[in-house]
Design a protein around this motif. Structure first.
Motif, PDB file in Angstrom:
ATOM      1  N   UNK A 179      66.035  42.129 116.422  1.00 27.84           N
ATOM      2  CA  UNK A 179      66.391  43.397 115.673  1.00 27.84           C
ATOM      3  C   UNK A 179      67.651  43.262 115.171  1.00 27.84           C
ATOM      4  N   UNK A 180      68.524  42.731 115.889  1.00 22.12           N
ATOM      5  CA  UNK A 180      69.918  42.477 115.590  1.00 22.12           C
ATOM      6  C   UNK A 180      69.986  41.576 114.146  1.00 22.12           C
ATOM      7  N   UNK A 181      69.339  40.646 114.147  1.00 24.40           N
ATOM      8  CA  UNK A 181      68.982  39.508 113.058  1.00 24.40           C
ATOM      9  C   UNK A 181      68.595  40.039 111.745  1.00 24.40           C
ATOM     10  N   UNK A 182      67.456  41.322 111.929  1.00 25.39           N
ATOM     11  CA  UNK A 182      67.100  42.177 110.785  1.00 25.39           C
ATOM     12  C   UNK A 182      68.065  43.040 110.439  1.00 25.39           C
ATOM     13  N   UNK A 183      68.938  43.700 111.253  1.00 21.41           N
ATOM     14  CA  UNK A 183      69.930  44.415 110.720  1.00 21.41           C
ATOM     15  C   UNK A 183      71.077  43.701 109.827  1.00 21.41           C
ATOM     16  N   UNK A 184      71.386  42.426 110.428  1.00 21.61           N
ATOM     17  CA  UNK A 184      72.640  41.723 109.661  1.00 21.61           C
ATOM     18  C   UNK A 184      71.996  41.339 108.326  1.00 21.61           C
ATOM     19  N   UNK A 185      70.623  40.908 108.399  1.00 20.53           N
ATOM     20  CA  UNK A 185      69.911  40.544 106.993  1.00 20.53           C
ATOM     21  C   UNK A 185      69.823  41.647 105.939  1.00 20.53           C
ATOM     22  N   UNK A 186      69.772  42.756 106.299  1.00 20.06           N
ATOM     23  CA  UNK A 186      69.546  43.957 105.508  1.00 20.06           C
ATOM     24  C   UNK A 186      70.726  44.844 105.253  1.00 20.06           C
ATOM     25  N   UNK A 187      71.780  44.633 106.361  1.00 17.76           N
ATOM     26  CA  UNK A 187      72.725  45.735 106.011  1.00 17.76           C
ATOM     27  C   UNK A 187      74.324  45.096 105.988  1.00 17.76           C
ATOM     28  N   UNK A 188      74.188  43.686 105.951  1.00 15.30           N
ATOM     29  CA  UNK A 188      75.624  43.088 106.347  1.00 15.30           C
ATOM     30  C   UNK A 188      75.765  41.977 105.098  1.00 15.30           C
ATOM     31  N   UNK A 189      76.594  41.822 104.430  1.00 12.93           N
ATOM     32  CA  UNK A 189      77.233  40.779 103.635  1.00 12.93           C
ATOM     33  C   UNK A 189      78.558  40.795 103.229  1.00 12.93           C
ATOM     34  N   UNK A 190      79.278  39.692 103.132  1.00 16.26           N
ATOM     35  CA  UNK A 190      80.780  39.403 102.876  1.00 16.26           C
ATOM     36  C   UNK A 190      81.055  39.937 101.810  1.00 16.26           C
ATOM     37  N   UNK A 191      82.007  40.696 101.498  1.00 17.05           N
ATOM     38  CA  UNK A 191      82.565  41.462 100.442  1.00 17.05           C
ATOM     39  C   UNK A 191      83.960  42.076 100.756  1.00 17.05           C
ATOM     40  N   UNK A 192      84.759  41.117 100.038  1.00 21.05           N
ATOM     41  CA  UNK A 192      86.496  41.430 100.227  1.00 21.05           C
ATOM     42  C   UNK A 192      86.766  42.674  99.624  1.00 21.05           C
ATOM     43  N   UNK A 193      86.282  43.192  98.657  1.00 22.04           N
ATOM     44  CA  UNK A 193      86.525  44.536  98.083  1.00 22.04           C
ATOM     45  C   UNK A 193      85.766  45.548  98.845  1.00 22.04           C
ATOM     46  N   UNK A 194      84.544  45.601  99.339  1.00 21.60           N
ATOM     47  CA  UNK A 194      83.916  46.647  99.708  1.00 21.60           C
ATOM     48  C   UNK A 194      83.106  46.160 101.003  1.00 21.60           C
ATOM     49  N   UNK A 195      83.917  45.895 102.241  1.00 23.51           N
ATOM     50  CA  UNK A 195      82.952  45.139 103.099  1.00 23.51           C
ATOM     51  C   UNK A 195      82.585  46.522 104.181  1.00 23.51           C
ATOM     52  N   UNK A 196      81.312  46.109 104.284  1.00 19.07           N
ATOM     53  CA  UNK A 196      80.858  47.066 105.402  1.00 19.07           C
ATOM     54  C   UNK A 196      80.886  46.560 106.569  1.00 19.07           C
ATOM     55  N   UNK A 197      81.644  47.081 107.772  1.00 17.87           N
ATOM     56  CA  UNK A 197      81.830  46.224 108.935  1.00 17.87           C
ATOM     57  C   UNK A 197      81.071  47.080 110.134  1.00 17.87           C
TER      58      UNK A 197
END
Length: 290
Positions: free
Chosen positions: A183-201
Motif C-alpha cells: 500500500x505504501x508503494x502504491x501511495x508513492x507511485x501515485x502521490x509522490x514525485x520530486x519537484x523542487x518548485x512544488x514539492x508534495x512532502x
C-alpha cells in the motif's frame, strides 16, 4: 475476581497447589476441586454472557492453577474466532472513507478493527492460538486492501496494525508487513514525485512513520525504489540543465538530507545515496569550470 475470592481463598490454607507425588499430567486435589466447582460456572459464563472486550475473566483465570485455567478457557478461542469472523473489514473501511477521516465518526468506524484490544489479553489462556492469529492477519490484510494511505489516516492504521506486526512471527508477520508495504508503494507511485518548485512532502512523511514498525528488509526496498532512486534521478536531470543554479541545488540537497530522522539516516544505504549525490554535484561543478 469476587467469585475466585469467595470460592478459592478460603481453601488455600488447607490445600496445596503443588502436591508432592502427583504426576504432572494429573490434577492435584485442589485443582480437582476447582474443576468440579468453579470451572463449570466459568465455562457456562463464557458461553452465555462473556464478551472479549471485558477483561474481568482474564483476572479470574490468572488466579487459577494452570490446569484449571486451561480447562475453563477451552472455548475462549472459538468465541474470539466467531467474534472476529463476524467483522467485515471492507464495510468498516467503506464507512471510514465516507466519514471525515479525522472526525470522531471516522475514528469510531475503525474501532471494530482494533483486534488487539479484544484478542491479545486472552492469548495467554489459549493453548494453540495459531488458527486465531491467521484469522486476525487475514482480516487486517483485507482492511489494508481497502486502505489508501493519507496523512490523515496513517496514524489510525498504524495503531491497528502495529500491535500485530510486533506479536506475529514468521510467514504471518511477513504477509501482513508485505501488505502494508504494498500500500505504501502504491501511495508513492501515485502521490509522490520530486519537484523542487512544488514539492508534495506528506507521502514521504507517511513512509517514514512505518520505519520502525515493518521489518527493514521489506520497508527499505520501497524507500529505495520510490524515493532514493528518484532523488538521484532528479538531481542528475537538474545538474544537466545548462541554466542550473548550483547554490539552489546544494540547498535542495541539504533540505532533503535534514528531512531524514537521525535513526533513519543512520542506515549506511541511505548515507551512500547522499554521498553519491555529492559526487554528482562535484563532478558537475568541475565540468562547468572547464
Amino acid at each position: 475476581a469476587d467469585l475466585v475470592k469467595q470460592l478459592v481463598d478460603p481453601l488455600l490454607p488447607y490445600v496445596s497447589t503443588t502436591d508432592v507425588g502427583v504426576p504432572a499430567d494429573e490434577m492435584t486435589p485442589f485443582e480437582s476441586l476447582l474443576s468440579r466447582t468453579l470451572v463449570p460456572r466459568l465455562k457456562q459464563y463464557t458461553s452465555t454472557e462473556w464478551t472479549p472486550s471485558s477483561d474481568t475473566l482474564a483476572h479470574v483465570l490468572a488466579q487459577l492453577p494452570r490446569v484449571a485455567a486451561a480447562e475453563a478457557s477451552t472455548n475462549i478461542s472459538a468465541i474470539l474466532q466467531r467474534t472476529i469472523e463476524n467483522i467485515n473489514p471492507r464495510l468498516v473501511m467503506a464507512q471510514y472513507k465516507h466519514a471525515l477521516v479525522s472526525s470522531e465518526a471516522g475514528l469510531t468506524a475503525l474501532l471494530s478493527l482494533r483486534f488487539d484490544h479484544s484478542v491479545i489479553p486472552w492469548l495467554p489462556f489459549i493453548n494453540e492460538p495459531s488458527e486465531l492469529l491467521v484469522i486476525v492477519r487475514r482480516k487486517l490484510c483485507t482492511a489494508l486492501d481497502s486502505w489508501t494511505p493519507t496523512k490523515e489516516s496513517n496514524s489510525a492504521m498504524i495503531s491497528i496494525v502495529s500491535p500485530w506486526l510486533e506479536l506475529l512471527h514468521g510467514k504471518e508477520q511477513h504477509k501482513l508487513a508485505s501488505k502494508v508495504c504494498e500500500r505504501l508503494r502504491t501511495m508513492l507511485e501515485t502521490a509522490f514525485e520530486f519537484n523542487a518548485q512544488r514539492q508534495v512532502i506528506w507521502p514521504f512523511k507517511v513512509m517514514l512513520k512505518w520505519h520502525n514498525i515493518v521489518p527493514h528488509a521489506l520497508w527499505f526496498p520501497v524507500l529505495k525504489q520510490r524515493v532514493l532512486d528518484g532523488f538521484l534521478n532528479y538531481l542528475r536531470m537538474w545538474l544537466e540543465d545548462t541554466d542550473a543554479n548550483y547554490a539552489e541545488i546544494a540547498d535542495w540537497y541539504w533540505q532533503w538530507k535534514q528531512m531524514y530522522p537521525v535513526d533513519v539516516f543512520a542506515s549506511s544505504d541511505i548515507q551512500g545515496v547522499f554521498r553519491e549525490a555529492l559526487v554528482y554535484m562535484a563532478f558537475a561543478v568541475e565540468q562547468k569550470g572547464k
